[in-house]
Design an enzyme around this catalytic site. Structure first.
Site, PDB file in Angstrom:
ATOM      1  N   ASP A   1       0.899  -1.154   0.041  1.00  0.00           N
ATOM      2  CA  ASP A   1      -0.214   0.062   0.120  1.00  0.00           C
ATOM      3  C   ASP A   1       0.911   1.269   0.010  1.00  0.00           C
ATOM      4  OD1 ASP A   1      -1.921   1.863   0.028  1.00  0.00           O
ATOM      5  OD2 ASP A   1      -2.710   1.276   2.018  1.00  0.00           O
TER       6      ASP A   1
ATOM      7  N   ASP B   1      -0.811   5.871  -6.821  1.00  0.00           N
ATOM      8  CA  ASP B   1      -1.000   4.980  -5.774  1.00  0.00           C
ATOM      9  C   ASP B   1      -1.188   3.607  -6.094  1.00  0.00           C
ATOM     10  OD1 ASP B   1      -2.451   4.068  -3.183  1.00  0.00           O
ATOM     11  OD2 ASP B   1      -4.195   4.152  -4.326  1.00  0.00           O
TER      12      ASP B   1
END
Length: 478
Positions: free
Chosen positions: A153, A358
């Site tokens: 992440d 991301d």
């Protein structure tokens, strides 16, 4: 005579304008079908193959759908994709909630020594049907190492995993980690620098032990002891990694044992290992519908691609976790989209807006005015394709049933110092098994723009924190 020439000139101008449209071929690959791994032992075997290059480590990937938690769901390709979009919506909700929290404590990384830096890499698992993240890796935790799936992440910092005994734990693919069986697990004192580096440090009532709590904008949370432990990537051991040992966990992490925070904050995994591996990492995310080759992630000097186009990392003084970059324009069919410039993507004084890269978001979100202009330009350039009904968050879809390939307008993202030309499969994607394809961008009502992993597929995306830059190397996963 002159009046008679006007219609002819207009037609010629029209034809020349049409011919100027730059297109590329879209190969119509179907939605990826669920794949099945025979056993966890088979997955583990990939981690003991000899390394051909001693300076780096590359491990074969397994899609998270092959784990027992996912295969037991018996989902179709359509169901998996719908689940991915539902999860993606929650992911964006989580990131925008974090971005809106402008009172977050800022962290600063210390000075690192960059000599004698080795490399290591690990497999990345595309988590199409599990958890809150899209990509996972299998990591050895503790001594002796127990291999577990962890979410990767880039949108968060703290490393954590579920630990027994559990007050509340969700279902995961592997047995829950028991710190009592590890010879390298070490509790952190309440006043230790690592403990005090937490946003909300706490102290256990049962002794001088640091306690952490992390809440995500989608409602997920983890609470437990903050400690240090050894992580193993194939044969590379990384001792002393500060991580949360969660005894009370809930939310969307079903299947994975925990999360490997890859953000820019001081407690993220790249920051913690910066002195050893140079504060550089990169990943290659492969389009599963078009290739059977694995995705991968690498840390260390070899993570930096020489063929990448680089754009500077930008800072948000209100939030140090995200990887902000400067998007200054978009092109469709070889022409700049009117009205789309850097002003639409600026970070304002309150820390709102901006563009982040991301790994956990699937579909790229753009500030609404920019998305509307991009979409309209694409619709104009793709006017010869047969339109289809909207699907989920996608408002520009086409019926391409019965075809094997079509021509679509090119799409380019213009960053400061780097132009990223997207392959057709990175913005025209299948959304069902009936031949419907959609333009894989969406608008952002929050102002935060997010470059998602569908658009990153096939690129080696380089996060060179030491050099304060992000790079995109095309066709680097082949």
């Amino acid at each position: 005579m002159a009046a008679n020439l006007i219609p002819t000139l207009l037609i010629l101008f029209s034809l020349s304008t049409a011919s100027a449209l730059q297109t590329q071929t879209l190969i119509l690959n179907p939605l990826p079908c669920p794949q099945f791994l025979k056993s966890q032992a088979q997955a583990q075997a990939q981690f003991i193959e000899p390394d051909p290059d001693p300076s780096s480590l590359t491990i074969t990937l397994h899609h998270i759908d092959t784990t027992t938690t996912t295969t037991s769901l018996n989902l179709t390709a359509d169901q998996l994709f719908s689940l991915r979009l539902a999860r993606d919506s929650l992911r964006v909700q989580s990131l925008t909630a974090k971005s809106a929290n402008t009172t977050r404590k800022a962290h600063h990384n210390g000075t690192h020594n960059h000599h004698s830096i080795p490399d290591f890499s690990s497999s990345v698992v595309s988590g199409l049907a599990e958890g809150s993240g899209e990509y996972f890796t299998r990591i050895g935790v503790g001594t002796p190492p127990r291999y577990l799936y962890m979410v990767l992440d880039t949108g968060s910092d703290v490393v954590w995993l579920q630990c027994s005994p559990c007050k509340k734990c969700y279902s995961q693919s592997d047995p829950i980690f028991n710190p009592a069986r590890s010879g390298s697990f070490s509790s952190l004192p309440c006043r230790s620098p690592l403990c005090l580096h937490l946003d909300s440090p706490g102290c256990s009532s049962k002794g001088d032990k640091c306690v952490y709590e992390v809440s995500y904008g989608d409602g997920s949370s983890t609470f437990g002891e903050f400690a240090t432990e050894t992580l193993t990537f194939r044969r590379t051991k990384v001792p002393g990694v500060a991580l949360g040992c969660g005894h009370d966990n809930e939310g969307l992490f079903v299947g994975a044992a925990g999360l490997l925070g890859l953000g820019r904050g001081g407690l993220s995994f790249p920051s913690q290992i910066g002195a050893r591996f140079g504060r550089r990492f990169s990943y290659c995310l492969v389009d599963r519908s078009a290739s059977a080759k694995p995705s991968s992630m690498m840390f260390g000097p070899s993570a930096v691609s020489r063929t990448a186009g680089y754009t500077p990392l930008l800072s948000n003084p209100k939030l140090d976790t995200f990887y902000y970059v400067g998007l200054v324009g978009l092109s469709v069919g070889g022409a700049r989209v009117p009205g789309v410039n850097g002003e639409l993507f600026k970070i304002d004084g309150a820390g709102n807006g901006g563009v982040i890269v991301d790994s956990g978001t699937s579909v790229t979100r753009l500030a609404q005015p920019a998305y509307t202009a991009l979409r309209d330009a694409f619709r104009t350039g793709a006017s010869e394709l047969k339109r289809a009904e909207d699907f989920s968050l996608f408002d520009t879809c086409y019926d391409l049933s019965g075809k094997t390939q079509v021509k679509v307008p090119t799409v380019v993202m213009h960053f400061q110092g780097a132009d990223v030309s997207l392959p057709a499969n990175n913005y025209m994607i299948p959304v069902d098994t009936s031949g419907r394809f959609c333009f894989a961008f969406a608008g952002s009502s929050s102002g935060l723009s997010i470059i998602g992993n569908i658009q990153q597929q096939g690129f080696r995306v380089v996060f060179d924190v030491a050099g304060q830059r992000v790079g995109f190397s095309p066709k680097a996963c082949e």
